[in-house]
Design a protein around this motif. Structure first.
Motif, PDB file in Angstrom:
ATOM      1  N   LEU A  40       1.080  -1.254  -0.017  1.00  0.00           N
ATOM      2  CA  LEU A  40       0.176  -0.125  -0.059  1.00  0.00           C
ATOM      3  C   LEU A  40       0.708   1.265   0.137  1.00  0.00           C
ATOM      4  N   LEU A  41       1.850   1.077   0.981  1.00  0.00           N
ATOM      5  CA  LEU A  41       2.962   2.378   0.756  1.00  0.00           C
ATOM      6  C   LEU A  41       3.513   2.644  -0.476  1.00  0.00           C
ATOM      7  N   ALA A  42       3.932   1.583  -1.029  1.00  0.00           N
ATOM      8  CA  ALA A  42       4.710   1.551  -2.336  1.00  0.00           C
ATOM      9  C   ALA A  42       3.611   2.211  -3.715  1.00  0.00           C
ATOM     10  N   PHE A  43       2.487   1.783  -3.578  1.00  0.00           N
ATOM     11  CA  PHE A  43       1.451   1.960  -4.422  1.00  0.00           C
ATOM     12  C   PHE A  43       1.271   3.612  -4.213  1.00  0.00           C
ATOM     13  N   ARG A  44       1.179   4.103  -2.845  1.00  0.00           N
ATOM     14  CA  ARG A  44       0.711   5.507  -2.902  1.00  0.00           C
ATOM     15  C   ARG A  44       2.010   6.377  -3.105  1.00  0.00           C
ATOM     16  N   ALA A  45       3.161   5.757  -2.782  1.00  0.00           N
ATOM     17  CA  ALA A  45       4.415   6.791  -3.021  1.00  0.00           C
ATOM     18  C   ALA A  45       4.725   6.568  -4.419  1.00  0.00           C
ATOM     19  N   LEU A  46       4.718   5.826  -5.176  1.00  0.00           N
ATOM     20  CA  LEU A  46       5.414   5.488  -6.420  1.00  0.00           C
ATOM     21  C   LEU A  46       4.194   5.948  -7.660  1.00  0.00           C
ATOM     22  N   LEU A 320     -20.287  -6.902  -0.656  1.00  0.00           N
ATOM     23  CA  LEU A 320     -20.729  -5.794   0.143  1.00  0.00           C
ATOM     24  C   LEU A 320     -19.992  -4.534   0.108  1.00  0.00           C
ATOM     25  N   TRP A 321     -18.614  -4.826   0.348  1.00  0.00           N
ATOM     26  CA  TRP A 321     -17.858  -3.556   0.380  1.00  0.00           C
ATOM     27  C   TRP A 321     -16.576  -3.533  -0.207  1.00  0.00           C
ATOM     28  N   GLY A 322     -16.281  -4.676  -0.994  1.00  0.00           N
ATOM     29  CA  GLY A 322     -15.153  -4.780  -1.687  1.00  0.00           C
ATOM     30  C   GLY A 322     -14.737  -3.668  -2.433  1.00  0.00           C
ATOM     31  N   PRO A 323     -15.694  -3.294  -3.558  1.00  0.00           N
ATOM     32  CA  PRO A 323     -15.200  -2.276  -4.395  1.00  0.00           C
ATOM     33  C   PRO A 323     -15.074  -0.790  -3.943  1.00  0.00           C
ATOM     34  N   ARG A 324     -15.868  -0.681  -2.593  1.00  0.00           N
ATOM     35  CA  ARG A 324     -15.603   0.527  -2.222  1.00  0.00           C
ATOM     36  C   ARG A 324     -14.365   0.700  -1.434  1.00  0.00           C
ATOM     37  N   LEU A 325     -13.887  -0.569  -0.872  1.00  0.00           N
ATOM     38  CA  LEU A 325     -12.715  -0.550  -0.163  1.00  0.00           C
ATOM     39  C   LEU A 325     -11.626  -0.313  -1.001  1.00  0.00           C
ATOM     40  N   PHE A 326     -11.523  -1.082  -2.254  1.00  0.00           N
ATOM     41  CA  PHE A 326     -10.368  -1.075  -3.188  1.00  0.00           C
ATOM     42  C   PHE A 326     -10.311   0.143  -3.728  1.00  0.00           C
ATOM     43  N   MET A 328     -10.988   3.069  -2.353  1.00  0.00           N
ATOM     44  CA  MET A 328     -10.309   3.846  -1.388  1.00  0.00           C
ATOM     45  C   MET A 328      -8.948   3.653  -1.268  1.00  0.00           C
ATOM     46  N   LEU A 329      -8.427   2.060  -1.331  1.00  0.00           N
ATOM     47  CA  LEU A 329      -7.136   1.688  -1.163  1.00  0.00           C
ATOM     48  C   LEU A 329      -6.447   2.320  -2.219  1.00  0.00           C
ATOM     49  N   SER A 330      -6.665   2.375  -3.405  1.00  0.00           N
ATOM     50  CA  SER A 330      -6.096   2.841  -4.842  1.00  0.00           C
ATOM     51  C   SER A 330      -6.425   4.505  -5.141  1.00  0.00           C
ATOM     52  N   ARG A 331      -7.008   4.871  -3.874  1.00  0.00           N
ATOM     53  CA  ARG A 331      -7.065   6.287  -4.035  1.00  0.00           C
ATOM     54  C   ARG A 331      -7.891   6.738  -5.289  1.00  0.00           C
ATOM     55  N   PHE A 334      -7.674   2.973  -9.466  1.00  0.00           N
ATOM     56  CA  PHE A 334      -8.166   1.563 -10.013  1.00  0.00           C
ATOM     57  C   PHE A 334      -9.424   1.543  -9.534  1.00  0.00           C
ATOM     58  N   ALA A 335     -10.150   0.677 -10.589  1.00  0.00           N
ATOM     59  CA  ALA A 335     -11.554   0.319 -10.084  1.00  0.00           C
ATOM     60  C   ALA A 335     -11.850  -1.092 -10.333  1.00  0.00           C
ATOM     61  N   LEU A 336     -12.507  -2.186  -9.643  1.00  0.00           N
ATOM     62  CA  LEU A 336     -12.971  -3.234 -10.006  1.00  0.00           C
ATOM     63  C   LEU A 336     -14.230  -3.244  -9.296  1.00  0.00           C
ATOM     64  N   SER A 337     -15.295  -4.156 -10.036  1.00  0.00           N
ATOM     65  CA  SER A 337     -16.575  -4.463  -9.706  1.00  0.00           C
ATOM     66  C   SER A 337     -16.408  -5.707  -8.638  1.00  0.00           C
ATOM     67  N   ALA A 338     -17.368  -5.891  -7.870  1.00  0.00           N
ATOM     68  CA  ALA A 338     -17.680  -7.105  -6.939  1.00  0.00           C
ATOM     69  C   ALA A 338     -17.701  -8.279  -7.771  1.00  0.00           C
TER      70      ALA A 338
END
Length: 424
Positions: A40-46, A320-326, A328-331, A334-338
């Motif tokens: 997660l740190l690497a994705f957000r920084a790079l 239920l919450w996967g797409p929203r969390l994904f 959020m994590l990718s800011r 990236f977007a993927l459906s349930a």
């Protein structure tokens, strides 16, 4: 210096289970969480471009680490059988020598083959990262060897220390490298240095125990032959677990970089809750199966039931919450459906089931059956990637159909032979 780490004596299954719950499970949780935070740190920084290179580097390294897990399985078996049967001979071989021989070969193979695979996967500008991949793989040989020896000898606290230190040191190193600017060369060193450092710390804190488990009655030839079977199986395993992002990179078109990046992130995060603890617990499972190799089905059933319960809960939460969390994590990058995320979660259960039946086969000395299951799983998974579907659909289908076929093969092998574990 005397050992300050608690040790476990030759134990009944209840004692082994308690020690594992006390030491290995918390260490695995620490290591798994550390890996999650690193990515997660690497994705957000790079950013997406830098993360693509880092993600493939990570996948390349841990593909080989997954291959080398076969060595850990064999040293676990050798140490466990020797402990259970009290098999001792006058000629004692050193796991240090065994690991050094394997490490030298691994480093040479990675460097030579890197000319072929590094430029198309890492990119011509970053192909030099193959040096860190090779050195990290060589260092991991020692970690795999002694992790197996600790597990087979019931030294669960020592195994837990290696697991936890590896994750913590990697998180600290990568975080420090990112704070210094995130140079990919520095990051690559930060990823591999925890391998030797974790084992070195455990050795310095507890040299007597480390040296006590470093000798075996098994001959080098027996260790090498059995390791060849487990490494072949682990290679197949690694292709559909650690190295699957790199495999996907071979099948992605240049205009699919964004979709590939999303899938790499999704595969990493959705399967971690099931596969990280199961892979860490394989040494425990082999040790448990080695106590009563002729009657593995009760333990297999219990493990499968736990996997099923966890899988249902995770699949429901992902729906239920996967797409929203994904997102959020990718800011939002990236977007993927349930419908894309849930199959990846479910596929982790099939791979987890293979870990259970595979551990039973290794404990019984049925290395060929163990290897056959994983080879079938890998071959079918890779073959499915040639089907002209979307990259997302091919990934989900490959990660489900392949492991299911491998599970069927291993189940048949388990039913074809009963009897005691062969002596080391």
């Amino acid at each position: 210096m005397t050992s300050s780490l608690p040790t476990s004596d030759t134990a009944a299954p209840d004692v082994t289970r308690t020690a594992t719950a006390r030491w290995v499970l918390p260490a695995t949780a620490v290591s798994g969480l550390s890996g999650f935070v690193v990515m997660l740190l690497a994705f957000r920084a790079l950013g997406s471009a830098g993360y693509a290179v880092f993600g493939v580097y990570w996948s390349s390294l841990f593909l080989i680490v997954g291959v080398l897990f076969g060595i850990q399985q064999e040293t676990t078996r050798a140490a466990a059988v020797e402990r259970v049967t009290a098999a001792h001979t006058d000629r004692r071989r050193s796991f240090w020598v065994f690991a050094a021989l394997i490490a030298a070969g691994v480093v040479a193979v990675v460097l030579v083959t890197g000319v072929w695979w590094a430029p198309p996967t890492l990119g011509a500008a970053h192909a030099g990262l193959v040096v860190q991949v090779a050195l990290g793989a060589g260092a991991n040989v020692f970690v795999a060897t002694f992790s197996g020896a600790f597990a087979g000898a019931n030294r669960w606290s020592h195994l837990a220390a290696v697991i936890a230190l590896d994750g913590i040191l990697r998180l600290a190193g990568v975080a420090g490298a990112l704070m210094l600017g995130g140079d990919l060369q520095v990051l690559a060193w930060a990823v591999i240095l925890p391998f030797p450092l974790a084992l070195a710390i455990v050795f310095l804190v507890s040299p007597r125990t480390t040296m006590a488990v470093s000798r075996t009655s098994s001959g080098y030839r027996r260790l090498l032959v059995n390791s060849a079977h487990t490494v072949v199986a682990a290679t197949a395993m690694a292709l559909i677990v650690n190295g699957f992002p790199m495999v996907l990179a071979f099948f992605a078109r240049p205009d699919q970089n964004e979709e590939l990046g999303a899938l790499i992130l999704a595969v990493t995060f959705t399967r971690a809750p099931v596969l990280v603890p199961l892979f860490a617990l394989q040494s425990y499972l082999i040790t448990r199966f080695a106590v009563s190799p002729a009657t593995p089905w009760r333990l297999i059933g219990q493990a499968m039931a736990v996997i099923a319960v966890v899988l249902v809960a995770l699949a429901g939460a992902t729906a239920l919450w996967g797409p929203r969390l994904f997102d959020m994590l990718s800011r939002g990058d990236f977007a993927l459906s349930a419908s894309a995320l849930v199959p990846l979660v479910v596929s982790s259960g099939f791979i987890g089931a293979l870990c259970v039946t595979g551990s039973a086969l290794v404990a019984r000395g049925q290395h060929r059956g163990y290897a056959a299951g994983w080879i079938v799983a890998a071959v079918i998974s890779v073959a499915i990637l040639f089907i002209p579907l979307t990259l997302e659909s091919r990934a989900a289908l490959a990660l489900s159909a392949g492991p299911l076929a491998g599970l069927a093969v291993q189940a048949v092998c388990l039913r074809t032979r009963t009897g005691p574990t062969p002596a080391a």
